[in-house]
Design a protein around this motif. Sequence first.
Motif, PDB file in Angstrom:
ATOM      1  N   ALA A  52      -5.728  -5.449  -3.075  1.00  0.00           N
ATOM      2  CA  ALA A  52      -5.216  -6.568  -2.270  1.00  0.00           C
ATOM      3  C   ALA A  52      -6.356  -7.489  -1.851  1.00  0.00           C
ATOM      4  O   ALA A  52      -6.213  -8.724  -1.877  1.00  0.00           O
ATOM      5  CB  ALA A  52      -4.475  -6.032  -1.053  1.00  0.00           C
ATOM      6  N   ASP A  53      -7.497  -6.920  -1.469  1.00  0.00           N
ATOM      7  CA  ASP A  53      -8.649  -7.746  -1.093  1.00  0.00           C
ATOM      8  C   ASP A  53      -9.066  -8.654  -2.243  1.00  0.00           C
ATOM      9  O   ASP A  53      -9.336  -9.854  -2.048  1.00  0.00           O
ATOM     10  CB  ASP A  53      -9.831  -6.855  -0.697  1.00  0.00           C
ATOM     11  N   TRP A  54      -9.144  -8.093  -3.444  1.00  0.00           N
ATOM     12  CA  TRP A  54      -9.546  -8.886  -4.604  1.00  0.00           C
ATOM     13  C   TRP A  54      -8.504  -9.955  -4.930  1.00  0.00           C
ATOM     14  O   TRP A  54      -8.859 -11.097  -5.255  1.00  0.00           O
ATOM     15  CB  TRP A  54      -9.744  -7.978  -5.809  1.00  0.00           C
ATOM     16  N   LEU A  55      -7.241  -9.596  -4.869  1.00  0.00           N
ATOM     17  CA  LEU A  55      -6.184 -10.565  -5.170  1.00  0.00           C
ATOM     18  C   LEU A  55      -6.215 -11.724  -4.180  1.00  0.00           C
ATOM     19  O   LEU A  55      -6.044 -12.894  -4.562  1.00  0.00           O
ATOM     20  CB  LEU A  55      -4.817  -9.883  -5.124  1.00  0.00           C
ATOM     21  N   LEU A  56      -6.434 -11.419  -2.911  1.00  0.00           N
ATOM     22  CA  LEU A  56      -6.488 -12.465  -1.893  1.00  0.00           C
ATOM     23  C   LEU A  56      -7.673 -13.384  -2.107  1.00  0.00           C
ATOM     24  O   LEU A  56      -7.645 -14.560  -1.714  1.00  0.00           O
ATOM     25  CB  LEU A  56      -6.559 -11.828  -0.494  1.00  0.00           C
ATOM     26  N   ASP A  57      -8.720 -12.868  -2.746  1.00  0.00           N
ATOM     27  CA  ASP A  57      -9.898 -13.691  -3.041  1.00  0.00           C
ATOM     28  C   ASP A  57      -9.676 -14.622  -4.218  1.00  0.00           C
ATOM     29  O   ASP A  57     -10.253 -15.717  -4.270  1.00  0.00           O
ATOM     30  CB  ASP A  57     -11.103 -12.795  -3.366  1.00  0.00           C
ATOM     31  N   GLU A  58      -8.842 -14.202  -5.189  1.00  0.00           N
ATOM     32  CA  GLU A  58      -8.819 -14.894  -6.483  1.00  0.00           C
ATOM     33  C   GLU A  58      -7.495 -15.548  -6.851  1.00  0.00           C
ATOM     34  O   GLU A  58      -7.480 -16.619  -7.465  1.00  0.00           O
ATOM     35  CB  GLU A  58      -9.193 -13.885  -7.579  1.00  0.00           C
ATOM     36  N   ILE A  59      -6.372 -14.930  -6.522  1.00  0.00           N
ATOM     37  CA  ILE A  59      -5.082 -15.396  -7.011  1.00  0.00           C
ATOM     38  C   ILE A  59      -4.521 -16.490  -6.097  1.00  0.00           C
ATOM     39  O   ILE A  59      -4.574 -16.365  -4.869  1.00  0.00           O
ATOM     40  CB  ILE A  59      -4.078 -14.222  -7.085  1.00  0.00           C
ATOM     41  N   PRO A  60      -3.977 -17.573  -6.658  1.00  0.00           N
ATOM     42  CA  PRO A  60      -3.367 -18.619  -5.824  1.00  0.00           C
ATOM     43  C   PRO A  60      -2.284 -18.048  -4.921  1.00  0.00           C
ATOM     44  O   PRO A  60      -1.540 -17.144  -5.305  1.00  0.00           O
ATOM     45  CB  PRO A  60      -2.777 -19.590  -6.862  1.00  0.00           C
ATOM     46  N   GLN A  61      -2.189 -18.594  -3.709  1.00  0.00           N
ATOM     47  CA  GLN A  61      -1.243 -18.058  -2.733  1.00  0.00           C
ATOM     48  C   GLN A  61       0.188 -18.125  -3.224  1.00  0.00           C
ATOM     49  O   GLN A  61       1.003 -17.253  -2.930  1.00  0.00           O
ATOM     50  CB  GLN A  61      -1.395 -18.808  -1.408  1.00  0.00           C
ATOM     51  N   GLY A  62       0.515 -19.153  -3.994  1.00  0.00           N
ATOM     52  CA  GLY A  62       1.879 -19.264  -4.497  1.00  0.00           C
ATOM     53  C   GLY A  62       2.272 -18.097  -5.374  1.00  0.00           C
ATOM     54  O   GLY A  62       3.410 -17.620  -5.327  1.00  0.00           O
ATOM     55  N   LEU A  63       1.316 -17.608  -6.164  1.00  0.00           N
ATOM     56  CA  LEU A  63       1.596 -16.456  -7.025  1.00  0.00           C
ATOM     57  C   LEU A  63       1.624 -15.157  -6.234  1.00  0.00           C
ATOM     58  O   LEU A  63       2.374 -14.234  -6.561  1.00  0.00           O
ATOM     59  CB  LEU A  63       0.550 -16.363  -8.141  1.00  0.00           C
ATOM     60  N   LEU A  64       0.822 -15.073  -5.183  1.00  0.00           N
ATOM     61  CA  LEU A  64       0.818 -13.856  -4.373  1.00  0.00           C
ATOM     62  C   LEU A  64       2.131 -13.662  -3.629  1.00  0.00           C
ATOM     63  O   LEU A  64       2.427 -12.565  -3.166  1.00  0.00           O
ATOM     64  CB  LEU A  64      -0.337 -13.890  -3.375  1.00  0.00           C
ATOM     65  N   ARG A  65       2.932 -14.723  -3.520  1.00  0.00           N
ATOM     66  CA  ARG A  65       4.241 -14.572  -2.870  1.00  0.00           C
ATOM     67  C   ARG A  65       5.172 -13.711  -3.716  1.00  0.00           C
ATOM     68  O   ARG A  65       6.208 -13.255  -3.237  1.00  0.00           O
ATOM     69  CB  ARG A  65       4.881 -15.948  -2.633  1.00  0.00           C
ATOM     70  N   LYS A  66       4.814 -13.487  -4.967  1.00  0.00           N
ATOM     71  CA  LYS A  66       5.631 -12.618  -5.831  1.00  0.00           C
ATOM     72  C   LYS A  66       5.374 -11.143  -5.555  1.00  0.00           C
ATOM     73  O   LYS A  66       6.144 -10.282  -5.981  1.00  0.00           O
ATOM     74  CB  LYS A  66       5.327 -12.894  -7.317  1.00  0.00           C
ATOM     75  N   LEU A  67       4.267 -10.830  -4.881  1.00  0.00           N
ATOM     76  CA  LEU A  67       3.821  -9.452  -4.727  1.00  0.00           C
ATOM     77  C   LEU A  67       4.464  -8.773  -3.519  1.00  0.00           C
ATOM     78  O   LEU A  67       4.555  -9.355  -2.436  1.00  0.00           O
ATOM     79  CB  LEU A  67       2.297  -9.419  -4.585  1.00  0.00           C
ATOM     80  N   GLU A  68       4.912  -7.523  -3.723  1.00  0.00           N
ATOM     81  CA  GLU A  68       5.367  -6.669  -2.631  1.00  0.00           C
ATOM     82  C   GLU A  68       4.624  -5.345  -2.742  1.00  0.00           C
ATOM     83  O   GLU A  68       4.432  -4.831  -3.841  1.00  0.00           O
ATOM     84  CB  GLU A  68       6.876  -6.431  -2.703  1.00  0.00           C
ATOM     85  N   ILE A  69       4.186  -4.787  -1.593  1.00  0.00           N
ATOM     86  CA  ILE A  69       3.416  -3.552  -1.596  1.00  0.00           C
ATOM     87  C   ILE A  69       4.088  -2.530  -0.679  1.00  0.00           C
ATOM     88  O   ILE A  69       4.420  -2.831   0.472  1.00  0.00           O
ATOM     89  CB  ILE A  69       1.965  -3.788  -1.140  1.00  0.00           C
ATOM     90  N   TYR A  70       4.263  -1.319  -1.197  1.00  0.00           N
ATOM     91  CA  TYR A  70       4.862  -0.228  -0.427  1.00  0.00           C
ATOM     92  C   TYR A  70       3.943   0.992  -0.549  1.00  0.00           C
ATOM     93  O   TYR A  70       3.607   1.408  -1.663  1.00  0.00           O
ATOM     94  CB  TYR A  70       6.262   0.092  -0.950  1.00  0.00           C
ATOM     95  N   THR A  71       3.531   1.545   0.581  1.00  0.00           N
ATOM     96  CA  THR A  71       2.591   2.659   0.565  1.00  0.00           C
ATOM     97  C   THR A  71       3.197   3.897   1.212  1.00  0.00           C
ATOM     98  O   THR A  71       4.010   3.799   2.135  1.00  0.00           O
ATOM     99  CB  THR A  71       1.274   2.303   1.290  1.00  0.00           C
ATOM    100  N   PHE A  72       2.754   5.063   0.727  1.00  0.00           N
ATOM    101  CA  PHE A  72       3.176   6.349   1.275  1.00  0.00           C
ATOM    102  C   PHE A  72       1.922   7.178   1.548  1.00  0.00           C
ATOM    103  O   PHE A  72       1.045   7.291   0.693  1.00  0.00           O
ATOM    104  CB  PHE A  72       4.085   7.089   0.292  1.00  0.00           C
ATOM    105  N   ALA A  73       1.834   7.732   2.768  1.00  0.00           N
ATOM    106  CA  ALA A  73       0.673   8.546   3.153  1.00  0.00           C
ATOM    107  C   ALA A  73      -0.625   7.794   2.862  1.00  0.00           C
ATOM    108  O   ALA A  73      -1.568   8.343   2.310  1.00  0.00           O
ATOM    109  CB  ALA A  73       0.685   9.890   2.432  1.00  0.00           C
ATOM    110  N   ASN A  74      -0.670   6.541   3.260  1.00  0.00           N
ATOM    111  CA  ASN A  74      -1.785   5.653   2.939  1.00  0.00           C
ATOM    112  C   ASN A  74      -3.083   6.166   3.575  1.00  0.00           C
ATOM    113  O   ASN A  74      -3.174   6.322   4.787  1.00  0.00           O
ATOM    114  CB  ASN A  74      -1.469   4.249   3.455  1.00  0.00           C
ATOM    115  N   ALA A  75      -4.105   6.420   2.750  1.00  0.00           N
ATOM    116  CA  ALA A  75      -5.381   6.943   3.233  1.00  0.00           C
ATOM    117  C   ALA A  75      -6.400   5.851   3.517  1.00  0.00           C
ATOM    118  O   ALA A  75      -7.546   6.155   3.869  1.00  0.00           O
ATOM    119  CB  ALA A  75      -5.968   7.918   2.202  1.00  0.00           C
ATOM    120  N   ALA A  76      -6.017   4.578   3.410  1.00  0.00           N
ATOM    121  CA  ALA A  76      -6.963   3.472   3.582  1.00  0.00           C
ATOM    122  C   ALA A  76      -7.333   3.286   5.053  1.00  0.00           C
ATOM    123  O   ALA A  76      -6.647   3.763   5.954  1.00  0.00           O
ATOM    124  CB  ALA A  76      -6.366   2.182   3.023  1.00  0.00           C
ATOM    125  N   ASN A  77      -8.422   2.553   5.291  1.00  0.00           N
ATOM    126  CA  ASN A  77      -8.796   2.205   6.665  1.00  0.00           C
ATOM    127  C   ASN A  77      -8.529   0.731   6.982  1.00  0.00           C
ATOM    128  O   ASN A  77      -8.831   0.264   8.073  1.00  0.00           O
ATOM    129  CB  ASN A  77     -10.267   2.547   6.939  1.00  0.00           C
TER     130      ASN A  77
END
Length: 412
Positions: free
Chosen positions: A236-261
């Motif tokens: 997600a960090d990389w996509l937010l850096d590179e992909i146009p915002q209009g295209l990122l509106r197509k993305l949906e993210i669903y996480t389970f037991a997310n280990a990220a900080n």
Amino acid sequence: MLALFRPPQSNATPDTPLPYTASPWRLLWEDILLAFRSASAIPGIFWPLMPYNSGDLDELYPSPGNIGNIAFHLVLSLLQIVFLVSIPVCIACMFPALWVGAYIAAFLWSNRILCNIFLNRGSHVLKSRVPEVEDPGHSHEHWIFINGIATGQRWLQSNIDRLGYTFGRRIIGLHNPTAGLVFDIIQCIIQRDFSYATPDVRDAYALVRVALLDQKYTKVVLIVHSQGGIEGGLIADWLLDEIPQGLLRKLEIYTFANAANHFNNPYRALSEVHEDILKQPIQRNQKANEEDLNTILHIEHYANSRDFVSVLGVLNFTSIPNRFMGRLFIRLGSGHMFNQHYMDNMFTLGTDGKVLDSNDFMDMEIDAPGSDTDVFNPPQRLKVKDLSRLWLYRNGGSPEKPPEQLKPQNQI
């Protein structure tokens, strides 16, 4: 019994630096302390051992393949622990550095060969075997799954097949290969605290990026589990850096037991945010439609309250100002296995292989401290299923009508 719910965090800038941007060594130390404080939740990774709602798709189901995987992991974990303990012993005994280096290299090479033979053999990109024929109405969607730790290709195939049964779509599984439980945990620490992108992170990023740029897809759904949550956050960090915002509106993210900080999702543009929202921190009772201002429209997290990995990840970092964006649904229970402890409890299958219209988790009323009429309707208490967007995709359903084909976008 109530299910816990945490609305998305504020996009307002906190007064102190975001914790995930701190020194990697400081983050490592804080993770060690957090692990010791949360050690009582370790048994919650594997418990309960049954039932097996999904049959042999469940990770702990006593099939020959599952038993073989578990036995291999147990033996390999013991060997890895002995190896790690032996390194300081070799150094303390003043063994020649060349011998120590050769010993370390030989063990790591052997470990990799064994994992490739017994767990990681085959392609790193798999496709679900379910459904056998996909509904043409879903041809504009692209679904991707990234697995968690200690997952070989057998369990990854089971994961994406279970997702295929659940949502009625073909799922692409991007394999996050295992190096054994102990080494996988070390890799998680390096990925999370040092923002290090392993080869599978880079491969997954390329896969998601290509799908977002492909004009035939109007929706790209990324589902991640456990360590996959760390990788999803980096992607997600990389996509937010590179992909146009209009295209990122197509993305949906669903996480389970997310280990990220952390999980970033900034506003599209400051001009679109009301002035009073920017001037003061957004409370947990902020209006639900504020999510529409975010670059990625839909991010949802699902966690078991006594899952050790969730405790170290999403459950901890959504409670502090750390840019962990997205709605969080918390089931009061334990277990870390994706199929057996998450999908079976949250998207329970019937005997016909279809998701039941009712289960204990989705029927639970929401308990959200600080909620008010902007998010909830006091006369009628909402249930998890009323707020979960992912629930609406079950059995081939959709939260909305199929969108029209996107107009051509300027390429990057």
